[in-house]
Design an enzyme around this catalytic site. Sequence first.
Site: not given
Length: 163
Positions: A16-19, A86
């Site tokens: 949902y983010g920087t990936l 993570e």
Amino acid sequence: MSPAAVGDDRFRVFVYGTLKQSYPNAPLLAEAEFRGRHRTEKKFPLVVGGEYFSPYLLDRAGEGHHVHGEVYLVNRKTLDFLDEFERVGVNYTRSLIRVHDEARRPVHVYTYLKCNYTPELLDSEHMPEYKDTRYVPRHMRGKKMKEPERAEARVAVPVRVRA
């Protein structure tokens, strides 16, 4: 076998983010198979916080928005790497949730939920989709950056798409 598993060595992961594609950490999923855009079945608070403007999906199901993101099919090695990246057990838990694809078909996936957060982070603006460009990639932390350099830190990365 987990509902997020596809065979013995493949797992669906919701990011949902920087990936996500075109964000700084997308190259970490270079060996993964893109399975499309999806949205969480339950609402979650998606916030940006900290000195590096990191996106966090807080472990507070039922609050916030239905969050938009991407699903990838990853092998065990990549899943283990993502757990380490993570910091599962310290910053995040790898959790099983349900998401829906663009045709509204449900699917079980793993995602990373922020487990140790401050009340201030919970009080931050909740967003339905991560689009922030202020994130500071790990390799650039500790360096003084001007605003244009932050924008340049984002890179477009081609991702394999399979139907």
